[in-house]
Design a protein around this motif. Structure first.
Motif, PDB file in Angstrom:
ATOM      1  N   PRO A  33     -15.921   9.005  -9.854  1.00  0.00           N
ATOM      2  CA  PRO A  33     -17.092   9.583 -10.520  1.00  0.00           C
ATOM      3  C   PRO A  33     -18.277   9.767  -9.592  1.00  0.00           C
ATOM      4  N   ALA A  34     -19.084  10.761  -9.902  1.00  0.00           N
ATOM      5  CA  ALA A  34     -20.351  10.977  -9.200  1.00  0.00           C
ATOM      6  C   ALA A  34     -21.224  11.875 -10.061  1.00  0.00           C
ATOM      7  N   ILE A  35     -22.529  11.662  -9.945  1.00  0.00           N
ATOM      8  CA  ILE A  35     -23.518  12.471 -10.654  1.00  0.00           C
ATOM      9  C   ILE A  35     -24.136  13.456  -9.668  1.00  0.00           C
ATOM     10  N   LEU A  36     -23.970  14.739  -9.912  1.00  0.00           N
ATOM     11  CA  LEU A  36     -24.603  15.759  -9.075  1.00  0.00           C
ATOM     12  C   LEU A  36     -25.944  16.100  -9.715  1.00  0.00           C
ATOM     13  N   ALA A  37     -27.025  15.622  -9.111  1.00  0.00           N
ATOM     14  CA  ALA A  37     -28.372  15.830  -9.650  1.00  0.00           C
ATOM     15  C   ALA A  37     -29.036  16.960  -8.886  1.00  0.00           C
ATOM     16  N   SER A  38     -29.273  18.063  -9.577  1.00  0.00           N
ATOM     17  CA  SER A  38     -29.734  19.281  -8.902  1.00  0.00           C
ATOM     18  C   SER A  38     -31.080  19.769  -9.423  1.00  0.00           C
ATOM     19  N   ASN A  39     -31.791  20.491  -8.556  1.00  0.00           N
ATOM     20  CA  ASN A  39     -32.942  21.260  -9.037  1.00  0.00           C
ATOM     21  C   ASN A  39     -32.399  22.378  -9.924  1.00  0.00           C
ATOM     22  N   HIS A  40     -33.271  23.047 -10.654  1.00  0.00           N
ATOM     23  CA  HIS A  40     -32.794  24.031 -11.639  1.00  0.00           C
ATOM     24  C   HIS A  40     -33.662  25.281 -11.579  1.00  0.00           C
ATOM     25  N   LEU A  41     -33.133  26.324 -10.939  1.00  0.00           N
ATOM     26  CA  LEU A  41     -33.887  27.559 -10.747  1.00  0.00           C
ATOM     27  C   LEU A  41     -33.398  28.706 -11.619  1.00  0.00           C
ATOM     28  N   SER A  42     -32.139  28.638 -12.059  1.00  0.00           N
ATOM     29  CA  SER A  42     -31.544  29.771 -12.771  1.00  0.00           C
ATOM     30  C   SER A  42     -30.441  29.301 -13.697  1.00  0.00           C
ATOM     31  N   ILE A  43     -30.167  30.084 -14.734  1.00  0.00           N
ATOM     32  CA  ILE A  43     -29.043  29.810 -15.611  1.00  0.00           C
ATOM     33  C   ILE A  43     -27.736  29.860 -14.831  1.00  0.00           C
ATOM     34  N   ARG A 151     -33.427  34.460  -7.409  1.00  0.00           N
ATOM     35  CA  ARG A 151     -33.537  35.881  -7.067  1.00  0.00           C
ATOM     36  C   ARG A 151     -32.336  36.679  -7.571  1.00  0.00           C
ATOM     37  N   VAL A 152     -31.249  35.985  -7.862  1.00  0.00           N
ATOM     38  CA  VAL A 152     -30.045  36.670  -8.349  1.00  0.00           C
ATOM     39  C   VAL A 152     -30.252  37.175  -9.774  1.00  0.00           C
ATOM     40  N   LEU A 153     -30.839  36.335 -10.613  1.00  0.00           N
ATOM     41  CA  LEU A 153     -31.067  36.729 -12.005  1.00  0.00           C
ATOM     42  C   LEU A 153     -32.449  36.248 -12.439  1.00  0.00           C
ATOM     43  N   PRO A 154     -33.494  37.001 -12.045  1.00  0.00           N
ATOM     44  CA  PRO A 154     -34.868  36.602 -12.403  1.00  0.00           C
ATOM     45  C   PRO A 154     -35.054  36.643 -13.918  1.00  0.00           C
ATOM     46  N   PRO A 155     -36.051  35.938 -14.437  1.00  0.00           N
ATOM     47  CA  PRO A 155     -36.326  35.974 -15.875  1.00  0.00           C
ATOM     48  C   PRO A 155     -36.482  37.408 -16.372  1.00  0.00           C
ATOM     49  N   PRO A 160     -27.077  40.728 -12.621  1.00  0.00           N
ATOM     50  CA  PRO A 160     -27.284  39.929 -11.405  1.00  0.00           C
ATOM     51  C   PRO A 160     -27.507  40.800 -10.175  1.00  0.00           C
ATOM     52  N   ARG A 161     -28.390  40.341  -9.291  1.00  0.00           N
ATOM     53  CA  ARG A 161     -28.650  41.042  -8.039  1.00  0.00           C
ATOM     54  C   ARG A 161     -27.815  40.435  -6.923  1.00  0.00           C
ATOM     55  N   ILE A 162     -27.532  41.241  -5.929  1.00  0.00           N
ATOM     56  CA  ILE A 162     -26.758  40.768  -4.787  1.00  0.00           C
ATOM     57  C   ILE A 162     -27.721  40.296  -3.706  1.00  0.00           C
TER      58      ILE A 162
END
Length: 216
Positions: A33-43, A151-155, A160-162
């Motif tokens: 087991p491990a917890i991947l704790a990430s920042n959150h910028l996009s869906i 930047r891939v999927l702005p609000p 999605p952008r490439i």
């Protein structure tokens, strides 16, 4: 089975279109087991990260993702995400209990300590659920920094952008303390957020992202 099929499709697609740069992949444990704790910028954070790691990563997502857009719903189910009713009074604890079950089964669980997407690209104060999970299960916490995914999927965007994305993964840490102590949970959460900030280079804001969104 569905997860494997989805992975076969998504991994090559992500590598071809967004040419991701992944640093620190070796920090993700090969087993256990491990917890991947990430920042959150996009869906799309929950799309890119599992696609680029060899092991399955389980996230929790709000119910609307499972009942709205049929494509999104199919992806959520096929990739093993857990649905949660955010309007329920016990939603937070239900999510943590489900996450603890994933970890006790020896799997990877992904979590966004900020609780919601950053409204402006900065890193916000973490909620203490991540610390409760780490202290209750004893699972190591692996900090993750997503870059460029906003930047891939702005609000407001639907297509999605490439553009190139990056993922930085830090060394795992096992935290100690009393999961029943608010002080210990706050201290561990702040240490996890500091580790994420060191990887991402984001400006840190000592406020909850949800409160900033509500105020605006």
């Amino acid at each position: 089975m569905l997860y494997r099929i989805a992975k076969i499709v998504t991994a090559p697609t992500v590598r071809l279109l967004w040419r991701p740069v992944v640093e620190g992949r070796e920090h993700v444990p090969e087993t256990g087991p491990a917890i991947l704790a990430s920042n959150h910028l996009s869906i799309l954070d929950s799309f890119f990260l599992p696609a680029l790691l060899p092991r399955k990563v389980t996230f929790v997502a709000k119910n609307e993702y499972f009942t709205g857009n049929p494509v999104t719903a199919m992806f959520m189910r096929s990739t093993g995400n857990l649905a949660i009713d955010r309007e329920s009074a016990g939603a937070a604890q239900a999510m943590l209990d489900a996450a603890a079950g994933v970890l006790k089964a020896g799997e990877l669980f992904g979590i966004y300590p900020e609780g919601t997407r950053s409204p402006d690209g900065r890193l916000y104060k973490g909620k203490i659920g991540v610390a409760w999970l780490a202290l209750t299960t004893g699972a190591p916490v692996v900090p993750v920094a997503m870059e460029g995914v906003d930047r891939v999927l702005p609000p407001g965007a639907s297509v999605p952008r490439i553009t190139r994305i990056g993922i930085r993964i830090g060394a795992p840490t096992v935290y100690t303390g009393d999961p029943g102590s608010a002080r210990d949970r706050r201290q561990v959460t702040d240490q996890i957020m500091e580790a994420i900030r060191d990887l991402s280079g984001q400006e840190y804001v000592n406020k909850y992202a949800a409160s900033v969104k509500n105020a605006s």
